[in-house]
Design an enzyme around this catalytic site. Structure first.
Site, short mmCIF file in Angstrom:
data_model
loop_
_atom_site.label_atom_id
_atom_site.label_comp_id
_atom_site.label_asym_id
_atom_site.label_seq_id
_atom_site.Cartn_x
_atom_site.Cartn_y
_atom_site.Cartn_z
N SER A 184 -13.71 9.52 16.10
CA SER A 184 -12.94 9.15 17.29
C SER A 184 -12.73 10.29 18.27
O SER A 184 -12.28 10.05 19.40
CB SER A 184 -11.58 8.58 16.88
N TYR A 208 -21.73 2.47 19.54
CA TYR A 208 -20.46 3.10 19.16
C TYR A 208 -20.56 3.74 17.77
O TYR A 208 -20.10 4.88 17.56
CB TYR A 208 -19.35 2.05 19.20
N TYR A 213 -2.94 8.34 18.78
CA TYR A 213 -2.62 7.00 18.30
C TYR A 213 -1.11 6.74 18.36
O TYR A 213 -0.45 7.08 19.33
CB TYR A 213 -3.18 6.77 16.90
N VAL A 238 -11.16 10.55 12.24
CA VAL A 238 -11.03 10.43 10.78
C VAL A 238 -12.03 11.29 10.04
O VAL A 238 -11.97 11.40 8.81
CB VAL A 238 -11.15 8.95 10.32
#
Length: 432
Positions: free
Chosen positions: A91, A216, A268, A286
């Site tokens: 991410s 992605y 987040y 992650v």
């Protein structure tokens, strides 16, 4: 940071160039190394958290790896620990792909597909606005998949080629894809496919769900190290110019917009706490990486695979909290009154209506222009000529330049028709 603050290589490369015990290696001061080491050692003992396992291939990472790198906007880098160890970007790719989409399409077009508001929810939440169908922001999975769909190209491979070239420009080197991680993500990515189909049904996905998710998954599987992340962040901090290659990657506006979304949404559902405790635009992944930046100063990349329950690296968060607290990096840190942009002021004579000349200095922004004009325009009331000398100025931001030009245009001329306010600009820092 001056270039004399040594650290353009990792510790291992330094030792190869100057073996331990050599006079050059022993005597060279390394203040940035000392600063990073003081933080590094404090967090090394932390063993909280777990390596991500929902993507099976990520569970293979050595949980004890720990690296950090800092890259200044002037092109120096400082590294420690496993800064050269490669891991998948995951991410952390999101803000940079968002920047590429902004560069191609502009903010107005991109924001019709994805919002700019914090979600307050986990990274894989189903967060679509009820009225518009937009994902709430490009830093959560739903928004990132939509952002990837906006990139030029009709197929997943075409889109990924654009993304790969763009991320390579941010990092200053070619980046490879970890094919094993890509296959693992593709095999277990049904929730991300579901998010893509939801966005497609709402009319915000700009391609088919399969094209968007395949591109992605490949973007998330690109391999980077902490040094790459530091340089990528420094590129945003430098207004879109890579500090190592000196290549402009994105515009100043795109760098600013991207940094703003990182500030509000990058961590987040922990973004608010992060802003209070660390106060730097950042993005986590992650894979164990975190990227952070201090605008106009530097970028930081950290790597440590163990994650907390919000998907953020435990030791990466701890290092950045410690750096911010100990070295005053919070972007809202109170600053002392800055050096005045007004340098030497001279008068032609002691007469009340004597001409005045003021030599300006530094990097002038809107607030600096306001200060200069508020302090010196009253000199025009005495009847003399005021000359503002920009010979010692390194840069004038466009809004500041407009203030000076407006002041020039509004100044009443002398009785002989000569200008009362003269802007002496030998280096043309005011622009046209």
């Amino acid at each position: 940071m001056p270039a004399s603050e040594e650290a353009t290589d990792t510790d291992q490369r330094r030792e190869a160039q100057h073996p331990p015990g050599s006079t050059q290696a022993a005597d060279r001061p390394r203040p940035l190394h000392t600063a990073l080491d003081s933080v590094f050692e404090r967090v090394r003992a932390l063993t909280d958290g777990e390596v991500a396992s929902y993507i099976p291939e990520l569970a293979r990472e050595d949980p004890d790896q720990l690296g950090i790198a800092l890259a200044s906007v002037r092109g120096t880098t400082h590294e420690m620990g496993d800064s050269a160890a490669e891991f998948t970007i995951q991410s952390v790719s999101k803000p940079f792909v968002f920047a590429l989409a902004l560069e191609q399409l502009g903010l107005a077009a991109v924001s019709t597909h994805v919002g700019l508001e914090p979600s307050g929810e986990p990274f894989n939440a189903i967060s679509l606005e009820e009225a518009s169908g937009r994902p709430l922001n490009p830093m959560i999975n739903a928004g990132a998949i939509v952002t990837t769909s906006l990139i030029t190209g009709n197929t997943a491979d075409e889109k990924f080629d654009v993304i790969s070239a763009g991320l390579a420009a941010f990092a200053g080197r070619d980046l490879a894809v970890d094919e094993a991680v890509f296959e693992s993500e593709a095999a277990t990515g049904d929730r991300n496919r579901a998010l893509a189909y939801l966005a497609r049904s709402a009319g915000t996905l700009a391609s088919t769900a399969e094209v968007a998710t395949r591109a992605y998954f490949r973007q998330c599987a690109m391999r980077v190290n902490a040094r790459d992340l530091a340089i990528m962040a420094a590129t945003l901090a430098a207004g879109g110019v890579n500090p190592i290659t000196r290549q402009r990657v994105v515009s100043e506006s795109v760098a600013r917009w991207t940094s703003a979304v990182m500030t509000s949404c990058g961590m987040y559902d922990a973004s608010g706490e992060w802003l209070v405790r660390v106060g730097l635009p950042a993005k986590s992944g992650v894979g164990g990486g975190i990227v952070a930046l201090q605008p106009e100063r530097f970028g930081i990349g950290t790597f440590s695979p163990r994650l907390n329950d919000r998907g953020n690296s435990v030791r990466g968060v701890a290092m950045l909290e410690e750096l911010s607290e100990r070295f005053g990096l919070h972007m809202l840190e109170h600053r002392a009154e800055p050096l005045s942009p007004i340098g030497e002021v001279s008068r032609a004579s002691e007469a009340a209506d004597a001409d005045v000349s003021a030599r300006l200095r530094g990097d002038l922004k809107f607030g600096d222009a306001e200060h200069v004009l508020s302090e010196l325009l009253p000199e025009l009331e005495t009847g003399g000529v005021l000359t503002l000398d920009f010979g010692g100025v390194t840069r004038v931001a466009a809004p500041a330049a407009r203030l000076f030009r407006w002041a020039e245009a509004g100044a009443r001329p002398t009785d002989t028709g000569e200008p009362r306010l003269v802007l002496h600009d030998p280096e043309h820092v005011l622009g046209d």
